[in-house]
Scaffold this active site. Structure first.
Site, PDB file in Angstrom:
ATOM      1  N   LYS A   3      22.772  70.692  19.425  1.00  0.00           N
ATOM      2  CA  LYS A   3      21.925  70.862  18.359  1.00  0.00           C
ATOM      3  C   LYS A   3      22.792  70.916  17.013  1.00  0.00           C
ATOM      4  CE  LYS A   3      17.933  73.250  16.709  1.00  0.00           C
ATOM      5  NZ  LYS A   3      16.889  74.150  16.837  1.00  0.00           N
ATOM      6  N   ASN A  58      12.535  67.815  20.247  1.00  0.00           N
ATOM      7  CA  ASN A  58      11.147  68.132  20.585  1.00  0.00           C
ATOM      8  C   ASN A  58      10.797  67.315  21.658  1.00  0.00           C
ATOM      9  OD1 ASN A  58      10.658  69.940  18.667  1.00  0.00           O
ATOM     10  ND2 ASN A  58      10.352  68.342  17.139  1.00  0.00           N
ATOM     11  N   ARG A  62      12.492  84.317  -3.989  1.00  0.00           N
ATOM     12  CA  ARG A  62      12.716  82.763  -3.906  1.00  0.00           C
ATOM     13  C   ARG A  62      13.805  82.145  -3.096  1.00  0.00           C
ATOM     14  NH1 ARG A  62      11.633  83.046  -9.666  1.00  0.00           N
ATOM     15  NH2 ARG A  62       9.384  82.594  -9.896  1.00  0.00           N
ATOM     16  N   HIS A  73       2.917  71.525  23.489  1.00  0.00           N
ATOM     17  CA  HIS A  73       2.270  72.289  22.485  1.00  0.00           C
ATOM     18  C   HIS A  73       0.941  72.065  22.923  1.00  0.00           C
ATOM     19  CE1 HIS A  73       5.606  72.280  19.168  1.00  0.00           C
ATOM     20  NE2 HIS A  73       5.605  73.307  19.653  1.00  0.00           N
ATOM     21  N   GLU A 120      14.774  75.096  27.590  1.00  0.00           N
ATOM     22  CA  GLU A 120      15.443  74.349  26.257  1.00  0.00           C
ATOM     23  C   GLU A 120      16.697  74.092  26.375  1.00  0.00           C
ATOM     24  OE1 GLU A 120      13.407  73.709  23.835  1.00  0.00           O
ATOM     25  OE2 GLU A 120      11.865  74.961  23.583  1.00  0.00           O
ATOM     26  N   HIS A 138       7.915  68.554  23.718  1.00  0.00           N
ATOM     27  CA  HIS A 138       7.073  69.320  22.952  1.00  0.00           C
ATOM     28  C   HIS A 138       5.747  69.091  22.673  1.00  0.00           C
ATOM     29  CE1 HIS A 138      10.960  71.362  22.731  1.00  0.00           C
ATOM     30  NE2 HIS A 138      10.652  72.394  22.032  1.00  0.00           N
ATOM     31  N   LYS A 195      15.009  76.071  10.962  1.00  0.00           N
ATOM     32  CA  LYS A 195      13.792  75.953  11.017  1.00  0.00           C
ATOM     33  C   LYS A 195      12.925  77.244  11.061  1.00  0.00           C
ATOM     34  CE  LYS A 195      12.290  71.326  12.956  1.00  0.00           C
ATOM     35  NZ  LYS A 195      11.915  70.766  14.159  1.00  0.00           N
ATOM     36  N   GLU A 207      14.757  66.647   9.641  1.00  0.00           N
ATOM     37  CA  GLU A 207      13.903  65.821  10.499  1.00  0.00           C
ATOM     38  C   GLU A 207      13.353  64.780  10.077  1.00  0.00           C
ATOM     39  OE1 GLU A 207      12.069  68.224  13.649  1.00  0.00           O
ATOM     40  OE2 GLU A 207      10.394  66.565  13.939  1.00  0.00           O
ATOM     41  N   HIS A 234       6.330  79.502  25.621  1.00  0.00           N
ATOM     42  CA  HIS A 234       6.746  78.218  24.906  1.00  0.00           C
ATOM     43  C   HIS A 234       7.624  77.300  25.884  1.00  0.00           C
ATOM     44  CE1 HIS A 234       8.030  75.383  21.806  1.00  0.00           C
ATOM     45  NE2 HIS A 234       9.292  75.742  22.229  1.00  0.00           N
ATOM     46  N   ARG A 272      16.338  64.328  14.382  1.00  0.00           N
ATOM     47  CA  ARG A 272      15.950  65.474  14.750  1.00  0.00           C
ATOM     48  C   ARG A 272      14.885  65.940  15.797  1.00  0.00           C
ATOM     49  NH1 ARG A 272      16.802  71.394  11.482  1.00  0.00           N
ATOM     50  NH2 ARG A 272      15.945  72.592  13.330  1.00  0.00           N
TER      51      ARG A 272
HETATM   52  P1  NAD Z   1      10.067  85.918  21.683  1.00  0.00           P
HETATM   53  O1  NAD Z   1      10.705  85.863  20.572  1.00  0.00           O
HETATM   54  O2  NAD Z   1       8.480  86.227  21.733  1.00  0.00           O
HETATM   55  O3  NAD Z   1      10.817  86.639  22.829  1.00  0.00           O
HETATM   56  C1  NAD Z   1      10.383  86.812  23.969  1.00  0.00           C
HETATM   57  C2  NAD Z   1      10.130  87.977  24.542  1.00  0.00           C
HETATM   58  O4  NAD Z   1      11.475  88.754  24.779  1.00  0.00           O
HETATM   59  C3  NAD Z   1       9.798  89.224  23.637  1.00  0.00           C
HETATM   60  O5  NAD Z   1       8.672  90.067  24.263  1.00  0.00           O
HETATM   61  C4  NAD Z   1      10.621  89.816  23.184  1.00  0.00           C
HETATM   62  O6  NAD Z   1      10.419  91.202  22.533  1.00  0.00           O
HETATM   63  C5  NAD Z   1      11.485  90.030  24.346  1.00  0.00           C
HETATM   64  N1  NAD Z   1      12.804  90.327  24.171  1.00  0.00           N
HETATM   65  C6  NAD Z   1      13.835  89.465  23.260  1.00  0.00           C
HETATM   66  N2  NAD Z   1      14.883  89.700  23.313  1.00  0.00           N
HETATM   67  C7  NAD Z   1      15.146  90.751  24.453  1.00  0.00           C
HETATM   68  C8  NAD Z   1      16.057  91.274  24.944  1.00  0.00           C
HETATM   69  N3  NAD Z   1      17.653  90.864  24.785  1.00  0.00           N
HETATM   70  N4  NAD Z   1      15.980  92.165  26.120  1.00  0.00           N
HETATM   71  C9  NAD Z   1      14.611  92.313  26.403  1.00  0.00           C
HETATM   72  N5  NAD Z   1      13.539  91.713  25.871  1.00  0.00           N
HETATM   73  C10 NAD Z   1      13.743  91.042  24.699  1.00  0.00           C
HETATM   74  O7  NAD Z   1      10.088  84.376  22.178  1.00  0.00           O
HETATM   75  P2  NAD Z   1      11.283  83.250  22.194  1.00  0.00           P
HETATM   76  O8  NAD Z   1      11.004  82.530  23.534  1.00  0.00           O
HETATM   77  O9  NAD Z   1      12.445  83.875  21.812  1.00  0.00           O
HETATM   78  O10 NAD Z   1      10.890  82.444  20.927  1.00  0.00           O
HETATM   79  C11 NAD Z   1       9.808  81.776  20.881  1.00  0.00           C
HETATM   80  C12 NAD Z   1       9.474  81.622  19.519  1.00  0.00           C
HETATM   81  O11 NAD Z   1      10.456  80.676  18.875  1.00  0.00           O
HETATM   82  C13 NAD Z   1       8.113  80.586  19.168  1.00  0.00           C
HETATM   83  O12 NAD Z   1       7.366  81.182  18.265  1.00  0.00           O
HETATM   84  C14 NAD Z   1       8.541  79.225  18.891  1.00  0.00           C
HETATM   85  O13 NAD Z   1       7.933  78.520  18.037  1.00  0.00           O
HETATM   86  C15 NAD Z   1      10.030  79.419  18.152  1.00  0.00           C
HETATM   87  N6  NAD Z   1      10.943  78.494  18.145  1.00  0.00           N
HETATM   88  C16 NAD Z   1      11.429  78.201  17.122  1.00  0.00           C
HETATM   89  C17 NAD Z   1      12.507  77.120  17.082  1.00  0.00           C
HETATM   90  C18 NAD Z   1      13.171  76.735  15.721  1.00  0.00           C
HETATM   91  O14 NAD Z   1      13.939  75.680  15.773  1.00  0.00           O
HETATM   92  N7  NAD Z   1      12.981  77.424  14.685  1.00  0.00           N
HETATM   93  C19 NAD Z   1      12.642  76.533  18.316  1.00  0.00           C
HETATM   94  C20 NAD Z   1      12.088  76.750  19.316  1.00  0.00           C
HETATM   95  C21 NAD Z   1      11.252  77.971  19.316  1.00  0.00           C
HETATM   96  N1  GLY Z   2      13.512  73.089  17.920  1.00  0.00           N
HETATM   97  C1  GLY Z   2      13.436  71.920  17.448  1.00  0.00           C
HETATM   98  C2  GLY Z   2      14.278  72.055  16.238  1.00  0.00           C
HETATM   99  O1  GLY Z   2      15.108  72.801  15.689  1.00  0.00           O
HETATM  100  O2  GLY Z   2      14.573  70.986  15.638  1.00  0.00           O
END
Ligand code: NAD
Ligand code: GLY
Length: 364
Positions: A231, A249, A125, A256, A189, A252, A147, A241, A269, A245
């Site tokens: 942010k 997006n 939990r 998406h 971003e 997005h 998030k 949100e 993304h 917030r």
């Molecule tokens: P990811 O986590 O898939 O990383 C991208 C690639 O880079 C992967 O292959 C990873 O293994 C590699 N990688 C990571 N760090 C590295 C490094 N230092 N050196 C070499 N390779 C490295 O993708 P991302 O773009 O970081 O994140 C995308 C995800 O984030 C999506 O799932 C999206 O939905 C999510 N997201 C969440 C939020 C939130 O607010 N929580 C906001 C934006 C995106």
């Molecule tokens: N990436 C959008 C948010 O965190 O709200």
């Protein structure tokens, strides 16, 4: 030359407030990890790409404050951001009899960060967790604000929780191993924050985009810091949100749709968001909210960053259907983040004809 040490950016959320540390050399700097709970167990969750590079260095630091430092490397990829692989975190924790004081460390990009955060929200939990983002996208966006989620076959990030980390540690040196395409996706971003909140950042990006692409440490430090400040300001006002917030997006809703329509993983993304921002800017202009100059300005900057600005040429019906599952939709009505004067964003519905025209202007 490495970037000079800077004070942390604070996320102000009452008892759930925390710091974002930004700098070079933080992974190996004991002071970056001081003050975190000194519980018996820690689990570093990473993936098969990032763990071999960085997990042992993090473990070396954490061994100062935890009796056991466990490591789990998930398979690398958005397609593994699901219940099945989330369960591997619980298998690992339960298999090692980790208690409710165990601290999780998310070492990776947004996929690892979102999954680890959600695992932390659910395990017994709720256990504490720390974000150690290793992509630019994760440092400027996904690791900040709490998030967390996994994907469902019927929608991206549809199952998750708001759950804040104890700290975010952004070591800019880790970006040196990031593939160029991932760096560019993260820049999308960063660029996003300009039109929605900070015209000065947009102008700074126009004059520093080449230095960012060359991974100049000082330019990266500024981009990460300013993004996190913006942010933090938004999340501090609207953690869950309820309204504001949603401006984070920008681009997005269309983005998406591109990701889902092409199949997740075809475009990154950040690439989909880049293209989505151009369409959203076009829609803002067509609705009389933004100056026409915004579209070419944004488009040029994204192109210089190596990002796509032309969407697939799908019929409007397909776009609308894809956008219907967006979490910002209310009672079936799609709502778009629009630029209402440079540096200000609003969330509102738009006539289908204008949406269609905006998409057609930027698809091929
Ligand atoms: P990811 O986590 O898939 O990383 C991208 C690639 O880079 C992967 O292959 C990873 O293994 C590699 N990688 C990571 N760090 C590295 C490094 N230092 N050196 C070499 N390779 C490295 O993708 P991302 O773009 O970081 O994140 C995308 C995800 O984030 C999506 O799932 C999206 O939905 C999510 N997201 C969440 C939020 C939130 O607010 N929580 C906001 C934006 C995106
Ligand atoms: N990436 C959008 C948010 O965190 O709200």
């Amino acid at each position: 030359m490495s970037a000079p040490a800077q004070p942390p950016v604070r996320i102000t959320l009452g008892q759930r407030s925390y710091d974002i540390l930004i700098g070079s050399g933080l992974l190996d700097d004991p002071s970056a990890w001081q003050g975190l709970p000194a519980s018996a167990d820690a689990l570093i969750v990473s993936n098969t790409t990032v763990a071999p590079r960085y997990a042992q260095r993090l473990a070396n630091q954490l061994e100062r404050q935890h009796g056991r430092v466990l490591q789990l490397a998930l398979p690398d990829g958005e397609q593994y951001k699901d219940w099945v692989h989330l369960n591997r975190v619980f298998d690992c924790l339960l298999g090692a009899a980790c208690d409710r004081k165990t601290v999780l460390y998310a070492l990776g990009g947004g996929v690892v960060g979102d999954m680890t955060g959600f695992a932390a929200a659910c395990y017994m939990r709720g256990v504490p967790y720390v974000q150690v983002p290793t992509t630019l996208l994760a440092q400027v966006d996904s690791s900040v604000g709490g998030k967390t989620a996994v994907n469902h076959p019927l929608g991206k990030n549809m199952v998750g929780a708001f759950y804040q980390p104890l700290r975010v540690v952004c070591d800019l040196d880790l970006l040196s191993s990031l593939p160029p395409r991932e760096l560019a996706a993260g820049l999308a971003e960063v660029i996003k924050y300009g039109p929605i909140a900070d015209p000065a950042l947009l102008a700074w990006l126009e004059s520093h985009i080449d230095r960012l692409l060359a991974r100049d440490p000082q330019a990266l430090a500024h981009a990460v810091r300013r993004s996190c400040e913006i942010k933090a300001e938004v999340v501090g006002q609207d953690e869950r949100e309820g309204g504001l917030r949603a401006i984070l997006n920008f681009g997005h809703t269309f983005g998406h749709a591109i990701e889902a329509g092409l199949g997740f993983g075809a475009w990154l993304h950040g690439e989909a968001v880049a293209c989505g921002m151009v369409i959203a800017a076009e829609l803002s202009v067509r609705l009389g909210l933004a100056e026409p100059g915004l579209v070419p300005r944004l488009r040029n900057l994204l192109l210089r960053a190596g990002l796509p600005v032309q969407a697939p040429a799908w019929p409007l019906d397909k776009w609308l259907q894809l956008m219907q599952t967006d979490k910002k939709a209310e009672a079936g009505a799609i709502r778009y983040v629009l630029i209402d004067g440079l540096g200000r964003a609003v969330l509102r519905a738009a006539p289908e004809a204008e949406v269609g025209a905006a998409i057609r202007a930027h698809s091929a």
